[in-house]
Design a protein around this motif. Sequence first.
Motif, PDB file in Angstrom:
ATOM      1  N   LEU A  78      21.941  45.692  27.769  1.00 42.28           N
ATOM      2  CA  LEU A  78      22.154  45.020  28.289  1.00 42.28           C
ATOM      3  C   LEU A  78      22.870  44.931  30.350  1.00 42.28           C
ATOM      4  O   LEU A  78      22.839  45.931  31.141  1.00 42.28           O
ATOM      5  CB  LEU A  78      23.370  45.531  27.875  1.00 42.28           C
ATOM      6  N   THR A  79      23.446  43.403  31.074  1.00 46.29           N
ATOM      7  CA  THR A  79      23.970  43.127  31.898  1.00 46.29           C
ATOM      8  C   THR A  79      24.863  42.960  32.225  1.00 46.29           C
ATOM      9  O   THR A  79      25.385  41.673  31.350  1.00 46.29           O
ATOM     10  CB  THR A  79      22.904  42.493  32.876  1.00 46.29           C
ATOM     11  N   ILE A  80      25.821  43.450  32.742  1.00 41.14           N
ATOM     12  CA  ILE A  80      27.139  42.607  33.036  1.00 41.14           C
ATOM     13  C   ILE A  80      27.750  42.271  33.853  1.00 41.14           C
ATOM     14  O   ILE A  80      27.213  43.194  35.155  1.00 41.14           O
ATOM     15  CB  ILE A  80      27.904  43.913  32.630  1.00 41.14           C
ATOM     16  N   PHE A  81      28.024  41.093  34.783  1.00 42.64           N
ATOM     17  CA  PHE A  81      28.578  40.420  35.827  1.00 42.64           C
ATOM     18  C   PHE A  81      29.674  41.547  36.343  1.00 42.64           C
ATOM     19  O   PHE A  81      30.548  40.486  35.454  1.00 42.64           O
ATOM     20  CB  PHE A  81      27.974  39.222  36.219  1.00 42.64           C
ATOM     21  N   PRO A  82      30.355  41.621  37.105  1.00 46.88           N
ATOM     22  CA  PRO A  82      31.701  42.217  37.211  1.00 46.88           C
ATOM     23  C   PRO A  82      32.527  41.168  37.910  1.00 46.88           C
ATOM     24  O   PRO A  82      33.335  41.257  37.313  1.00 46.88           O
ATOM     25  CB  PRO A  82      31.484  43.835  38.270  1.00 46.88           C
ATOM     26  N   GLU A  83      31.398  40.105  38.522  1.00 50.13           N
ATOM     27  CA  GLU A  83      33.143  39.276  39.173  1.00 50.13           C
ATOM     28  C   GLU A  83      33.610  38.475  37.896  1.00 50.13           C
ATOM     29  O   GLU A  83      34.510  38.453  38.469  1.00 50.13           O
ATOM     30  CB  GLU A  83      32.258  38.357  39.893  1.00 50.13           C
ATOM     31  N   PHE A  95      41.759  42.978  43.267  1.00 48.36           N
ATOM     32  CA  PHE A  95      41.253  44.027  43.441  1.00 48.36           C
ATOM     33  C   PHE A  95      40.350  44.382  42.135  1.00 48.36           C
ATOM     34  O   PHE A  95      38.984  45.011  43.047  1.00 48.36           O
ATOM     35  CB  PHE A  95      42.387  44.514  42.826  1.00 48.36           C
ATOM     36  N   LEU A  96      39.895  44.474  41.490  1.00 48.99           N
ATOM     37  CA  LEU A  96      39.059  45.367  40.689  1.00 48.99           C
ATOM     38  C   LEU A  96      37.584  44.051  41.631  1.00 48.99           C
ATOM     39  O   LEU A  96      36.566  44.888  41.063  1.00 48.99           O
ATOM     40  CB  LEU A  96      39.053  44.129  39.051  1.00 48.99           C
ATOM     41  N   ARG A  97      37.659  43.697  41.420  1.00 43.40           N
ATOM     42  CA  ARG A  97      36.213  42.941  42.574  1.00 43.40           C
ATOM     43  C   ARG A  97      35.944  42.965  43.095  1.00 43.40           C
ATOM     44  O   ARG A  97      34.540  43.184  43.430  1.00 43.40           O
ATOM     45  CB  ARG A  97      36.516  41.030  41.926  1.00 43.40           C
ATOM     46  N   SER A  98      36.793  43.644  44.666  1.00 41.12           N
ATOM     47  CA  SER A  98      37.169  44.640  45.483  1.00 41.12           C
ATOM     48  C   SER A  98      35.725  45.730  45.713  1.00 41.12           C
ATOM     49  O   SER A  98      35.541  46.244  44.274  1.00 41.12           O
ATOM     50  CB  SER A  98      38.131  43.999  45.907  1.00 41.12           C
TER      51      SER A  98
END
Length: 191
Positions: A78-83, A95-98
Amino acid sequence: MYARILGFAAIAACLAVPVFAAVALGDAAGSYTISPASSSIRFSIGKAGGGGLDGAFGRFKGSIRIDNSNVGRSRVNLTIFPESVGTGQSRVDAFLRSDAVFDSANNPEIRFRSTSVKRTGDTTALVTGRLTARGKTFPEKFTAELGGLKAGTIRFHVTGKVMRSRYGMDVGTPIYSNVVNFDMTLTGKRG
């Protein structure tokens, strides 16, 4: 924090494979591609005094391979893209993406790769694997429950907990919990 969430999602996918294998491995054996359109990766983080933070990842991809001769050889990636994180609050999302949390500009992926799948019941399994976020990799475990198999589509409900501090995402503790709870629905299509 989000990396842990992704880790949970990946683990969930791993657990889902063995779970189905326990129910009807012969029918479920094969390779599946996770369908983001019919799947969800949600997370929550508690807060001292009540409340907390709830969110989801909008972009992810993955695969599940169910081995009908040896459930332990089944695999989940599994790959998640945090953006793609979303909480419904644009300031919190930014803030979470920073670099304070996901640092998605420098770490665009959170990855989970299963290392072990163990059947724990007729429709459940424990998926163990390696979660990588912000350049740090640790073993994590998720529980998967088979939700159904129909016309080449398989569905799993995956849950787990990840300690965000291990991945350098401990901003806000102890006001916000160090534990990220993952709740995922992963639907895979055979092929």
